[in-house]
Design an enzyme around this catalytic site. Structure first.
Site, PDB file in Angstrom:
ATOM      1  N   GLU A   1      -5.518  -7.489  16.712  1.00  0.00           N
ATOM      2  CA  GLU A   1      -5.128  -6.574  17.792  1.00  0.00           C
ATOM      3  C   GLU A   1      -5.415  -5.127  17.380  1.00  0.00           C
ATOM      4  O   GLU A   1      -5.937  -4.338  18.152  1.00  0.00           O
ATOM      5  CB  GLU A   1      -3.630  -6.766  18.107  1.00  0.00           C
ATOM      6  CG  GLU A   1      -3.146  -5.984  19.305  1.00  0.00           C
ATOM      7  CD  GLU A   1      -2.416  -4.707  18.961  1.00  0.00           C
ATOM      8  OE1 GLU A   1      -2.014  -4.007  19.878  1.00  0.00           O
ATOM      9  OE2 GLU A   1      -2.266  -4.392  17.762  1.00  0.00           O
TER      10      GLU A   1
ATOM     11  N   ASP B   1       7.903   5.100   5.668  1.00  0.00           N
ATOM     12  CA  ASP B   1       6.963   4.034   5.289  1.00  0.00           C
ATOM     13  C   ASP B   1       5.843   4.545   4.385  1.00  0.00           C
ATOM     14  O   ASP B   1       4.720   4.060   4.458  1.00  0.00           O
ATOM     15  CB  ASP B   1       6.400   3.324   6.525  1.00  0.00           C
ATOM     16  CG  ASP B   1       5.546   4.244   7.399  1.00  0.00           C
ATOM     17  OD1 ASP B   1       5.657   5.472   7.240  1.00  0.00           O
ATOM     18  OD2 ASP B   1       4.770   3.727   8.220  1.00  0.00           O
TER      19      ASP B   1
ATOM     20  N   GLU C   1       9.249   0.296   3.215  1.00  0.00           N
ATOM     21  CA  GLU C   1       9.185  -0.508   4.441  1.00  0.00           C
ATOM     22  C   GLU C   1       8.655  -1.905   4.121  1.00  0.00           C
ATOM     23  O   GLU C   1       7.597  -2.034   3.506  1.00  0.00           O
ATOM     24  CB  GLU C   1       8.283   0.141   5.493  1.00  0.00           C
ATOM     25  CG  GLU C   1       8.356  -0.626   6.814  1.00  0.00           C
ATOM     26  CD  GLU C   1       7.292  -0.237   7.832  1.00  0.00           C
ATOM     27  OE1 GLU C   1       7.669   0.262   8.902  1.00  0.00           O
ATOM     28  OE2 GLU C   1       6.096  -0.434   7.555  1.00  0.00           O
TER      29      GLU C   1
ATOM     30  N   HIS D   1      10.929  -6.000  10.569  1.00  0.00           N
ATOM     31  CA  HIS D   1      10.782  -4.799   9.752  1.00  0.00           C
ATOM     32  C   HIS D   1      12.105  -4.432   9.080  1.00  0.00           C
ATOM     33  O   HIS D   1      13.139  -4.367   9.752  1.00  0.00           O
ATOM     34  CB  HIS D   1      10.358  -3.602  10.614  1.00  0.00           C
ATOM     35  CG  HIS D   1       8.936  -3.653  11.068  1.00  0.00           C
ATOM     36  ND1 HIS D   1       8.263  -2.557  11.551  1.00  0.00           N
ATOM     37  CD2 HIS D   1       8.042  -4.669  11.095  1.00  0.00           C
ATOM     38  CE1 HIS D   1       7.035  -2.905  11.870  1.00  0.00           C
ATOM     39  NE2 HIS D   1       6.873  -4.191  11.610  1.00  0.00           N
TER      40      HIS D   1
ATOM     41  N   ARG E   1       2.506  14.412  14.730  1.00  0.00           N
ATOM     42  CA  ARG E   1       2.921  13.772  15.991  1.00  0.00           C
ATOM     43  C   ARG E   1       4.383  14.083  16.282  1.00  0.00           C
ATOM     44  O   ARG E   1       4.802  14.202  17.428  1.00  0.00           O
ATOM     45  CB  ARG E   1       2.690  12.262  15.857  1.00  0.00           C
ATOM     46  CG  ARG E   1       2.992  11.464  17.089  1.00  0.00           C
ATOM     47  CD  ARG E   1       2.238  10.134  17.144  1.00  0.00           C
ATOM     48  NE  ARG E   1       2.067   9.426  15.895  1.00  0.00           N
ATOM     49  CZ  ARG E   1       2.919   8.513  15.420  1.00  0.00           C
ATOM     50  NH1 ARG E   1       4.000   8.209  16.076  1.00  0.00           N
ATOM     51  NH2 ARG E   1       2.672   7.893  14.277  1.00  0.00           N
TER      52      ARG E   1
ATOM     53  N   LYS F   1       1.336  11.404  11.271  1.00  0.00           N
ATOM     54  CA  LYS F   1       2.688  11.045  11.707  1.00  0.00           C
ATOM     55  C   LYS F   1       3.603  12.271  11.780  1.00  0.00           C
ATOM     56  O   LYS F   1       4.351  12.440  12.728  1.00  0.00           O
ATOM     57  CB  LYS F   1       3.269  10.005  10.737  1.00  0.00           C
ATOM     58  CG  LYS F   1       4.394   9.199  11.300  1.00  0.00           C
ATOM     59  CD  LYS F   1       4.624   7.959  10.454  1.00  0.00           C
ATOM     60  CE  LYS F   1       5.651   7.060  11.056  1.00  0.00           C
ATOM     61  NZ  LYS F   1       5.776   5.798  10.348  1.00  0.00           N
TER      62      LYS F   1
ATOM     63  N   ARG G   1       0.826  -1.201   0.000  1.00  0.00           N
ATOM     64  CA  ARG G   1       0.000   0.000   0.000  1.00  0.00           C
ATOM     65  C   ARG G   1       0.867   1.260   0.000  1.00  0.00           C
ATOM     66  O   ARG G   1       2.033   1.209   0.396  1.00  0.00           O
ATOM     67  CB  ARG G   1      -0.929   0.032   1.234  1.00  0.00           C
ATOM     68  CG  ARG G   1      -0.174   0.005   2.588  1.00  0.00           C
ATOM     69  CD  ARG G   1      -0.177   1.378   3.236  1.00  0.00           C
ATOM     70  NE  ARG G   1       0.567   1.486   4.471  1.00  0.00           N
ATOM     71  CZ  ARG G   1       1.819   1.869   4.554  1.00  0.00           C
ATOM     72  NH1 ARG G   1       2.515   2.141   3.475  1.00  0.00           N
ATOM     73  NH2 ARG G   1       2.427   2.011   5.721  1.00  0.00           N
TER      74      ARG G   1
ATOM     75  N   GLU H   1       6.234  -4.306  23.284  1.00  0.00           N
ATOM     76  CA  GLU H   1       5.506  -4.326  24.558  1.00  0.00           C
ATOM     77  C   GLU H   1       4.072  -4.861  24.390  1.00  0.00           C
ATOM     78  O   GLU H   1       3.566  -5.622  25.215  1.00  0.00           O
ATOM     79  CB  GLU H   1       5.484  -2.871  25.078  1.00  0.00           C
ATOM     80  CG  GLU H   1       4.918  -2.634  26.447  1.00  0.00           C
ATOM     81  CD  GLU H   1       5.765  -3.277  27.546  1.00  0.00           C
ATOM     82  OE1 GLU H   1       6.969  -3.470  27.349  1.00  0.00           O
ATOM     83  OE2 GLU H   1       5.148  -3.600  28.586  1.00  0.00           O
TER      84      GLU H   1
HETATM   85  P1  0O2 Z   1       0.239   1.448   9.028  1.00  0.00           P
HETATM   86  O1  0O2 Z   1      -1.038   1.947   8.465  1.00  0.00           O
HETATM   87  O2  0O2 Z   1       0.161  -0.017   9.472  1.00  0.00           O
HETATM   88  O3  0O2 Z   1       1.411   1.719   8.162  1.00  0.00           O
HETATM   89  P2  0O2 Z   1       6.190   4.794  13.941  1.00  0.00           P
HETATM   90  O4  0O2 Z   1       5.957   4.320  12.511  1.00  0.00           O
HETATM   91  O5  0O2 Z   1       6.469   6.237  14.045  1.00  0.00           O
HETATM   92  O6  0O2 Z   1       5.105   4.311  14.880  1.00  0.00           O
HETATM   93  P3  0O2 Z   1       8.555   3.253  13.713  1.00  0.00           P
HETATM   94  O7  0O2 Z   1       9.619   2.843  14.724  1.00  0.00           O
HETATM   95  O8  0O2 Z   1       8.983   3.913  12.453  1.00  0.00           O
HETATM   96  O9  0O2 Z   1       7.492   4.132  14.477  1.00  0.00           O
HETATM   97  O10 0O2 Z   1       7.726   2.018  13.286  1.00  0.00           O
HETATM   98  P4  0O2 Z   1       7.517   0.626  13.977  1.00  0.00           P
HETATM   99  O11 0O2 Z   1       6.904   0.800  15.346  1.00  0.00           O
HETATM  100  O12 0O2 Z   1       8.744  -0.168  13.838  1.00  0.00           O
HETATM  101  O13 0O2 Z   1       6.413   0.035  13.011  1.00  0.00           O
HETATM  102  C1  0O2 Z   1       5.278   0.748  12.650  1.00  0.00           C
HETATM  103  C2  0O2 Z   1       4.315  -0.183  11.929  1.00  0.00           C
HETATM  104  O14 0O2 Z   1       4.409  -1.517  12.476  1.00  0.00           O
HETATM  105  C3  0O2 Z   1       2.874   0.224  12.174  1.00  0.00           C
HETATM  106  O15 0O2 Z   1       2.484   1.067  11.140  1.00  0.00           O
HETATM  107  C4  0O2 Z   1       2.117  -1.100  12.154  1.00  0.00           C
HETATM  108  O16 0O2 Z   1       1.894  -1.510  10.810  1.00  0.00           O
HETATM  109  C5  0O2 Z   1       3.114  -2.046  12.758  1.00  0.00           C
HETATM  110  N1  0O2 Z   1       3.008  -2.111  14.238  1.00  0.00           N
HETATM  111  C6  0O2 Z   1       3.927  -1.673  15.125  1.00  0.00           C
HETATM  112  N2  0O2 Z   1       3.540  -1.928  16.379  1.00  0.00           N
HETATM  113  C7  0O2 Z   1       2.344  -2.556  16.303  1.00  0.00           C
HETATM  114  C8  0O2 Z   1       1.421  -3.102  17.288  1.00  0.00           C
HETATM  115  O17 0O2 Z   1       1.633  -3.047  18.506  1.00  0.00           O
HETATM  116  N3  0O2 Z   1       0.279  -3.664  16.798  1.00  0.00           N
HETATM  117  C9  0O2 Z   1       0.018  -3.760  15.475  1.00  0.00           C
HETATM  118  N4  0O2 Z   1      -1.141  -4.353  15.106  1.00  0.00           N
HETATM  119  N5  0O2 Z   1       0.849  -3.252  14.520  1.00  0.00           N
HETATM  120  C10 0O2 Z   1       1.991  -2.668  14.933  1.00  0.00           C
HETATM  121  P5  0O2 Z   1       1.577   2.361  11.374  1.00  0.00           P
HETATM  122  O18 0O2 Z   1       2.406   3.557  11.108  1.00  0.00           O
HETATM  123  O19 0O2 Z   1       0.927   2.256  12.713  1.00  0.00           O
HETATM  124  O20 0O2 Z   1       0.452   2.321  10.313  1.00  0.00           O
END
Ligand code: 0O2
Length: 228
Positions: free
Chosen positions: A182, A100, A167, A148, A84, A81, A71, A141
């Site tokens: 979840e 991403d 990503e 990733h 934030r 984002k 996507r 957590e």
């Molecule tokens: P979408 O629509 O899924 O793309 P950040 O992206 O700022 O939160 P970081 O470190 O860049 O932080 O990313 P991270 O936490 O490594 O990974 C972010 C993405 O992983 C999320 O995308 C989710 O797709 C997935 N993810 C991470 N943690 C969780 C979780 O606890 N539960 C679920 N279901 N998915 C998770 P986005 O940006 O939320 O949206």
């Protein structure tokens, strides 16, 4: 199987207000370009994953990939984002701070397939790895599990070669089931998400971790760790 989740950044999100400022017009124009570039990077990454999957299937009669979803991040999600992080919504900030915009989810059959795909991807000369987070070895957590990678994907355009981040989230079918439910329970359902729900989801995640390890052992024909 390939599943495209959203077709593209929806420009109508930008034009919902009746009056559009010059800044918004500039942003809309930039979005068209950005959308095209990231979609091109996405296509390159998906094509490479398919090639590796098909090659493996031909050689070993086993397909590591169950299916692929991809996507382009919605404008709403990009805006959320950036805000934030205290950043203005501009094209430059999207290119500089959002890694991403282009996202691929690779749902693998077995645990080892995830690391096998990672090895193949990193071995190809085409893509570098900008960043890696292994939430399988160390789940988040919440209990979230996935590997990733931020790939550095080159695309050839009229001006030359441009490198863009894509990503890639690699996970098993069981991890994908957990992540999808979840997310639904935590953010989308009308019910109150309690601490007890969070704790129970962490237990489900641990159970899924064990199921994935056991499915892998069964596939490899290894003995179980318990009497049957
Ligand atoms: P979408 O629509 O899924 O793309 P950040 O992206 O700022 O939160 P970081 O470190 O860049 O932080 O990313 P991270 O936490 O490594 O990974 C972010 C993405 O992983 C999320 O995308 C989710 O797709 C997935 N993810 C991470 N943690 C969780 C979780 O606890 N539960 C679920 N279901 N998915 C998770 P986005 O940006 O939320 O949206």
């Amino acid at each position: 199987m390939l599943i495209e989740k959203h077709s593209s950044i929806r420009l109508r999100d930008l034009s919902q207000q009746k009056t559009i400022s010059p800044e918004q017009t500039e942003l809309a124009q930039g979005m068209v370009r950005l959308n095209h570039l990231y979609r091109s990077a996405l296509k390159m990454a998906v094509a490479q994953l398919e090639i590796l999957d098909e090659e493996f299937a031909t050689m070993y009669d086993h397909s590591p990939i169950h299916h692929i979803e991809y996507r382009i991040k919605t404008l709403e999600s990009i805006t959320e984002k950036l805000q934030r992080r205290g950043l203005e919504v501009t094209i430059d900030n999207i290119f500089a701070h959002i890694q991403d915009v282009a996202g691929v989810r690779v749902i693998c059959n077995y645990l080892d397939d995830i690391y096998y795909m990672r090895r193949l991807l990193t071995r190809t000369e085409s893509f570098g790895i900008q960043r890696e987070a292994d939430y399988i070895k160390e789940p988040k957590e919440t209990g979230y599990r996935s590997l990733h990678l931020i790939l550095d994907v080159p695309i050839v355009i009229s001006e030359g070669t441009l490198h863009l981040p894509v990503e890639v989230q690699l996970r098993t079918i069981a991890m994908d089931m957990w992540a999808s439910l979840e997310h639904e329970l935590r953010y989308k359902s009308d019910r109150n998400f309690s601490d007890s729900d969070a704790a129970r989801l962490r237990l489900c995640s641990e159970a899924i971790g064990e199921i994935d390890r056991e499915m892998q052992r069964i596939y490899l024909g290894e003995k179980p760790e318990y009497e049957v």
